[in-house]
Design a protein around this motif. Structure first.
Motif, PDB file in Angstrom:
ATOM      1  N   VAL A  74       0.858  -0.959  -0.093  1.00 21.08           N
ATOM      2  CA  VAL A  74      -0.232   0.080   0.048  1.00 21.08           C
ATOM      3  C   VAL A  74       1.081   1.414  -0.195  1.00 21.08           C
ATOM      4  CG1 VAL A  74      -1.465   1.628   1.140  1.00 21.08           C
ATOM      5  CG2 VAL A  74      -1.854  -1.131   0.881  1.00 21.08           C
ATOM      6  N   ALA A  75       1.550   1.734   0.999  1.00 14.72           N
ATOM      7  CA  ALA A  75       3.110   2.366   0.744  1.00 14.72           C
ATOM      8  C   ALA A  75       3.433   2.831  -0.417  1.00 14.72           C
ATOM      9  CB  ALA A  75       3.573   2.690   1.963  1.00 14.72           C
ATOM     10  N   ASP A  76       4.305   1.449  -1.045  1.00 17.41           N
ATOM     11  CA  ASP A  76       4.424   1.951  -2.164  1.00 17.41           C
ATOM     12  C   ASP A  76       3.442   2.507  -3.110  1.00 17.41           C
ATOM     13  OD1 ASP A  76       6.633   1.022  -1.541  1.00 17.41           O
ATOM     14  OD2 ASP A  76       6.745  -1.208  -2.555  1.00 17.41           O
ATOM     15  N   ARG A  77       2.156   1.864  -3.308  1.00 13.87           N
ATOM     16  CA  ARG A  77       1.187   2.449  -4.740  1.00 13.87           C
ATOM     17  C   ARG A  77       0.993   3.947  -3.612  1.00 13.87           C
ATOM     18  NH1 ARG A  77       0.152  -0.546  -8.013  1.00 13.87           N
ATOM     19  NH2 ARG A  77      -0.590  -2.891  -7.585  1.00 13.87           N
ATOM     20  N   LEU A  78       1.251   3.766  -2.819  1.00 13.82           N
ATOM     21  CA  LEU A  78       0.724   6.139  -2.387  1.00 13.82           C
ATOM     22  C   LEU A  78       2.317   6.305  -2.587  1.00 13.82           C
ATOM     23  CD1 LEU A  78      -0.685   5.666   1.970  1.00 13.82           C
ATOM     24  CD2 LEU A  78      -1.103   6.577  -1.042  1.00 13.82           C
ATOM     25  N   SER A  79       3.219   6.002  -2.686  1.00 12.34           N
ATOM     26  CA  SER A  79       4.278   6.781  -2.912  1.00 12.34           C
ATOM     27  C   SER A  79       3.729   7.100  -4.861  1.00 12.34           C
ATOM     28  CB  SER A  79       6.042   6.083  -2.454  1.00 12.34           C
ATOM     29  OG  SER A  79       6.111   6.103  -1.316  1.00 12.34           O
ATOM     30  N   ALA A  80       3.540   6.413  -5.102  1.00 13.54           N
ATOM     31  CA  ALA A  80       4.228   6.479  -6.704  1.00 13.54           C
ATOM     32  C   ALA A  80       3.386   6.612  -7.133  1.00 13.54           C
ATOM     33  CB  ALA A  80       4.288   4.883  -7.559  1.00 13.54           C
ATOM     34  N   GLY A  81       1.732   7.863  -6.493  1.00 10.71           N
ATOM     35  CA  GLY A  81       0.933   8.141  -6.781  1.00 10.71           C
ATOM     36  C   GLY A  81      -0.340   7.517  -7.162  1.00 10.71           C
ATOM     37  N   GLU A  82       0.052   5.991  -7.531  1.00 12.22           N
ATOM     38  CA  GLU A  82      -1.149   5.162  -7.903  1.00 12.22           C
ATOM     39  C   GLU A  82      -2.037   4.977  -7.268  1.00 12.22           C
ATOM     40  OE1 GLU A  82       1.529   1.622  -8.726  1.00 12.22           O
ATOM     41  OE2 GLU A  82       2.710   2.274 -10.030  1.00 12.22           O
ATOM     42  N   ALA A  83      -3.030   4.458  -7.777  1.00  6.56           N
ATOM     43  CA  ALA A  83      -5.291   4.236  -7.320  1.00  6.56           C
ATOM     44  C   ALA A  83      -4.273   2.224  -6.240  1.00  6.56           C
ATOM     45  CB  ALA A  83      -5.754   3.520  -8.304  1.00  6.56           C
ATOM     46  N   VAL A  84      -4.939   2.078  -5.207  1.00  5.47           N
ATOM     47  CA  VAL A  84      -4.668   1.239  -3.901  1.00  5.47           C
ATOM     48  C   VAL A  84      -6.317   0.382  -4.453  1.00  5.47           C
ATOM     49  CG1 VAL A  84      -4.806   0.218  -1.743  1.00  5.47           C
ATOM     50  CG2 VAL A  84      -3.452   2.530  -2.404  1.00  5.47           C
ATOM     51  N   SER A  85      -5.719  -1.296  -5.470  1.00  7.34           N
ATOM     52  CA  SER A  85      -6.972  -2.100  -6.155  1.00  7.34           C
ATOM     53  C   SER A  85      -7.169  -3.502  -4.622  1.00  7.34           C
ATOM     54  CB  SER A  85      -6.459  -2.601  -6.526  1.00  7.34           C
ATOM     55  OG  SER A  85      -6.975  -1.676  -8.209  1.00  7.34           O
ATOM     56  N   LEU A  86      -8.357  -3.419  -4.413  1.00 11.23           N
ATOM     57  CA  LEU A  86      -8.125  -4.594  -2.607  1.00 11.23           C
ATOM     58  C   LEU A  86      -8.614  -5.433  -3.489  1.00 11.23           C
ATOM     59  CD1 LEU A  86      -8.908  -1.772  -0.068  1.00 11.23           C
ATOM     60  CD2 LEU A  86      -7.012  -3.055  -0.748  1.00 11.23           C
ATOM     61  N   SER A  87      -8.388  -6.239  -3.192  1.00 10.78           N
ATOM     62  CA  SER A  87      -9.466  -7.494  -3.584  1.00 10.78           C
ATOM     63  C   SER A  87      -9.882  -9.023  -2.469  1.00 10.78           C
ATOM     64  CB  SER A  87      -8.830  -7.700  -4.756  1.00 10.78           C
ATOM     65  OG  SER A  87      -7.890  -8.905  -5.211  1.00 10.78           O
ATOM     66  N   ALA A  88     -10.455  -9.523  -2.591  1.00 11.73           N
ATOM     67  CA  ALA A  88     -10.773 -10.956  -1.662  1.00 11.73           C
ATOM     68  C   ALA A  88     -11.773 -11.329  -2.386  1.00 11.73           C
ATOM     69  CB  ALA A  88     -10.918 -10.482   0.108  1.00 11.73           C
ATOM     70  N   GLY A  89     -12.116 -12.777  -2.047  1.00 12.70           N
ATOM     71  CA  GLY A  89     -12.483 -13.295  -2.794  1.00 12.70           C
ATOM     72  C   GLY A  89     -13.050 -13.176  -4.171  1.00 12.70           C
ATOM     73  N   ASP A  90     -14.656 -12.764  -3.958  1.00 10.22           N
ATOM     74  CA  ASP A  90     -15.715 -12.015  -4.890  1.00 10.22           C
ATOM     75  C   ASP A  90     -15.768 -10.464  -4.941  1.00 10.22           C
ATOM     76  OD1 ASP A  90     -15.712 -14.296  -6.825  1.00 10.22           O
ATOM     77  OD2 ASP A  90     -17.639 -15.142  -5.740  1.00 10.22           O
ATOM     78  N   ASP A  91     -15.236 -10.242  -3.913  1.00  8.78           N
ATOM     79  CA  ASP A  91     -15.784  -8.209  -3.951  1.00  8.78           C
ATOM     80  C   ASP A  91     -13.560  -7.945  -3.672  1.00  8.78           C
ATOM     81  OD1 ASP A  91     -17.616  -8.776  -2.263  1.00  8.78           O
ATOM     82  OD2 ASP A  91     -16.342  -9.347  -0.123  1.00  8.78           O
ATOM     83  N   SER A  92     -14.162  -6.591  -4.641  1.00  9.44           N
ATOM     84  CA  SER A  92     -12.855  -5.865  -4.752  1.00  9.44           C
ATOM     85  C   SER A  92     -13.275  -4.156  -4.845  1.00  9.44           C
ATOM     86  CB  SER A  92     -11.748  -6.455  -6.358  1.00  9.44           C
ATOM     87  OG  SER A  92     -12.847  -6.261  -7.669  1.00  9.44           O
TER      88      SER A  92
END
Length: 95
Positions: A25-43
């Protein structure tokens, strides 16, 4: 304001696994990228603005019978969808 849960995941993990997740998550924040979360069928994908509010909270909770207390460390990043910024508190340090 009513709360709408867009995504939720809870599992027991090792400290190393949690650190790896937070690092990603920190790497994505530093790069200015979106954070994608997924678990099972939820995302969900979150576009986090440049200046969100960062809240850190340490708690101890006990049940109504006074049984085993539970501690928690909550790290929360929040922002208004319309882009306005929140208030700023004192500076945070982690030791």
């Amino acid at each position: 304001m009513p709360e709408e849960v867009l995504f939720k995941s809870e599992s027991t993990q090792s400290r190393q696994e949690i650190a790896d997740y937070l690092r990603a998550v920190a790497d994505r924040l530093s790069a200015g990228e979106a954070v994608s979360l997924s678990a099972g069928d939820d995302s969900v994908t979150m576009e986090i603005p440049d200046r969100p509010t960062f809240e850190v909270k340490a708690e101890r909770e006990t049940d109504s019978s006074g049984g085993n207390p539970e501690k928690s460390l909550e790290l929360e990043i929040e922002w208004d969808e319309n882009g306005s910024s929140g208030s700023s508190g004192g500076s945070l340090s982690i030791e």
